[in-house]
Design a protein around this motif. Structure first.
Motif, PDB file in Angstrom:
ATOM      1  N   SER A 184       0.831  -1.214   0.000  1.00  0.00           N
ATOM      2  CA  SER A 184       0.000   0.000   0.000  1.00  0.00           C
ATOM      3  C   SER A 184       0.864   1.262   0.000  1.00  0.00           C
ATOM      4  N   ALA A 225      -2.571  -1.398  -4.220  1.00  0.00           N
ATOM      5  CA  ALA A 225      -3.007  -0.020  -4.011  1.00  0.00           C
ATOM      6  C   ALA A 225      -4.178   0.323  -4.924  1.00  0.00           C
ATOM      7  N   MET A 280      -7.308  -1.331  -3.458  1.00  0.00           N
ATOM      8  CA  MET A 280      -7.777  -0.584  -2.292  1.00  0.00           C
ATOM      9  C   MET A 280      -8.420   0.732  -2.706  1.00  0.00           C
ATOM     10  N   ALA A 281      -7.848   1.401  -3.706  1.00  0.00           N
ATOM     11  CA  ALA A 281      -8.413   2.664  -4.169  1.00  0.00           C
ATOM     12  C   ALA A 281      -9.818   2.469  -4.705  1.00  0.00           C
ATOM     13  N   ALA A 296     -12.103   1.964  -1.670  1.00  0.00           N
ATOM     14  CA  ALA A 296     -12.301   3.174  -0.876  1.00  0.00           C
ATOM     15  C   ALA A 296     -13.118   4.211  -1.626  1.00  0.00           C
ATOM     16  N   LEU A 305      -9.246   0.506   4.625  1.00  0.00           N
ATOM     17  CA  LEU A 305      -9.292   0.755   3.183  1.00  0.00           C
ATOM     18  C   LEU A 305      -8.703   2.117   2.838  1.00  0.00           C
ATOM     19  N   SER A 342      -4.890   2.539   3.197  1.00  0.00           N
ATOM     20  CA  SER A 342      -4.127   1.780   2.209  1.00  0.00           C
ATOM     21  C   SER A 342      -4.331   2.288   0.792  1.00  0.00           C
ATOM     22  N   THR A 343      -5.096   3.355   0.640  1.00  0.00           N
ATOM     23  CA  THR A 343      -5.397   3.911  -0.682  1.00  0.00           C
ATOM     24  C   THR A 343      -4.421   5.025  -1.021  1.00  0.00           C
ATOM     25  N   THR A 391      -5.566   9.411  -5.185  1.00  0.00           N
ATOM     26  CA  THR A 391      -6.927   9.039  -5.585  1.00  0.00           C
ATOM     27  C   THR A 391      -7.921  10.171  -5.323  1.00  0.00           C
TER      28      THR A 391
END
Length: 532
Positions: free
Chosen positions: A263, A271, A274-275, A278, A328, A331-332, A336
């Motif tokens: 991440s 990543a 996770m993006a 999220a 979440l 780790s994004t 983003t």
């Protein structure tokens, strides 16, 4: 005295119970005197009958240390610092006006290390004893002790801690010698392998990764955790395939560490996953009359989320959905969010109101993301203005989290922010923030700390409430400030309502501060090469 030898056990029994109650065969007519004579005879016979033990093998020659020797003045100073390290400190919060030499050892070692000096052979035992007593000294002390210090540590079990990062007390192989590195990696003890992997990683991240992948399937779970954690040094996209594979490791801790490292790579596949998750939870609130943030936390933690490092079971007192959401978001990739919110900057996004009470959870997760991704723009946005009280700040009220955010900023900016924070809020909440500032403190920060201490003195309180900050000032203020602070060493008239004797105690504390700064300046001068 009888020529017959009395058994030792009988003599001990008579001595414990008394010759009146338990006479021995050695008593004769003299009672206790005969008992003592018999004990002396028995002792001499026992010692005379001992056989000498076989001689141990002589130790090999100590390896050469080609680093330059310390200048004579610096050598004398080191002896003084090491001799003083066990001196008792003042009781009841008072330390007197003399500098605390024990607290100056780390700085002395750091400066000596910068100049590349070798430790004097005669001081190696005291240096190893100091490192044994204080784990915080060990890295610098062992580096300064060099190969001769490790050689000496082999001869004393009390110093075995020094051997944990080396090959049996011998110098670690050069990281540029692939055969020696491979041999130690395959045959060394766990601690030796951890130290070796770290050294190789710092020199050539790719070579360290190759070592690790070659033996990974055969490593124990607890060892794999330490090894994968070493990839933090020099982490790059080249590590992604290995870390992605580690997401399926049978150890939960290994999986979690691999996910955390992935991440921190904004371009990694994890990543990106996770993006996407999220972004489905955090969006512009289209129902509001003005710009704001709507949050819809996850309703479940599926197997794919867990494989990517999301821990399903929350700690006691935490709700499941908020727990999953925080993992979440942290780790994004922070890149983003500007696209998610119409091109707004980090500062503008953080300033948006968050619907339904999710603001604290969301901002805390962004703080963790900014620290993990070392993003100064987001750190600035989440810290906010230093004049704003922590409880009203845009990010988090936690001083520990704020310290981590500050650590992502350049040193000069960090010092300026903390200086303004102290000017606005005083010293009571600044201790943790001061701990992440570059040493020596830049002038705005040093001046702000001294001014705040002066204000506290004028308020009439005792200095002991600020002993932690005063100790930091002794170690972190620029030594050049000593002359300017001389005026604070005088004892002013005590203001009305002041604590009895407080002015004198403050004068003593400032005398110690000035003396310590001058001593640090002298230490630095003694370590200059031209002082030799």
């Amino acid at each position: 005295m009888s020529s017959k030898t009395t058994p030792w056990e009988e003599l001990v029994t008579s001595a414990l119970l008394g010759t009146d109650r338990r006479p021995s065969s050695a008593d004769g007519d003299r009672g206790p005197v005969a008992l003592l004579d018999a004990a002396a005879l028995h002792t001499v016979r026992h010692r005379a009958g001992l056989l000498p033990a076989p001689a141990a093998a002589r130790p090999g020659t100590a390896p050469a240390d080609l680093r330059p020797p310390l200048p004579p003045a610096a050598r004398r100073r080191l002896a003084q610092l090491l001799a003083d390290r066990s001196a008792p400190s003042g009781a009841g919060g008072r330390r007197g006006a003399a500098p605390d030499l024990t607290e100056l050892i780390p700085q002395w070692l750091a400066t000596a290390g910068l100049h590349g000096y070798r430790a004097p052979e005669a001081l190696l035992p005291a240096l190893l004893d100091a490192a044994r007593a204080r784990t915080d000294l060990r890295p610098q002390a062992l580096a300064f002790a060099g190969p001769r210090g490790l050689w000496l540590a082999r001869l004393n079990p009390d110093w075995k801690f020094a051997l944990r990062g080396s090959s049996g007390g011998a110098p670690r192989p050069e990281v540029t010698d692939p055969e020696a590195v491979r041999r130690l990696w395959e045959e060394g003890l766990f601690a030796e392998r951890v130290a070796l992997l770290g050294a190789v990683r710092a020199h050539d991240p790719g070579s360290a990764l190759a070592l690790l992948t070659g033996t990974w399937p055969t490593e124990r779970a607890e060892d794999r955790l330490m090894f994968v954690d070493s990839l933090r040094t020099g982490l790059s996209g080249a590590d992604e395939p290995f870390l992605e594979q580690a997401l399926s490791d049978r150890s939960r801790n290994v999986r979690a560490t691999a996910a955390e490292l992935l991440s921190a790579l904004p371009e990694s596949a994890l990543a990106g996953r996770m993006a996407a998750r999220a972004a489905s939870c955090v969006n512009p609130d289209l129902t509001a009359s003005s710009a704001s943030i709507a949050v819809e936390a996850p309703h479940e933690c599926d197997a794919e989320m867990q494989r990517d490092g999301v821990v399903a079971t929350p700690p006691s007192g935490r709700g499941e959905r908020s727990w999953w959401l925080g993992q979440l978001v942290e780790s994004t990739p922070l890149s983003t969010w500007p696209a998610q919110f119409g091109g707004r900057t980090a500062q503008e996004i953080v300033a948006l109101p968050v619907a339904d009470g999710w603001g604290e959870e969301l901002h805390a997760a962004w703080c963790r993301a900014a620290v993990r991704q070392r993003d100064p723009e987001w750190a600035r946005a989440l810290l906010g203005a230093p004049s704003v009280p922590p409880s009203n700040g845009p990010g988090t009220a936690s001083l520990a989290e704020r310290s981590k955010l500050l650590a992502t900023l350049p040193g000069t900016e960090r010092a300026a922010w903390v200086a303004d924070f102290i000017a606005a809020h005083g010293l009571s909440e600044a201790f943790q923030l001061l701990g992440v500032c570059t040493v020596p403190w830049a002038e705005p920060l040093g001046r702000s700390v001294v001014d705040a201490l002066d204000i506290a003195r004028d308020a009439g309180s005792y200095p002991w409430s600020f002993s932690g900050v005063m100790g930091l000032a002794e170690r972190c203020l620029n030594p050049a400030e000593a002359d300017r602070l001389e005026v604070l060493t005088t004892t002013p008239d005590e203001p009305e309502g002041a604590s009895p004797g407080a002015a004198g105690y403050w004068s003593e504390a400032f005398q110690r501060l000035v003396s310590t700064l001058r001593l640090r300046a002298a230490m630095e001068a003694e370590l200059l090469p031209e002082a030799a």
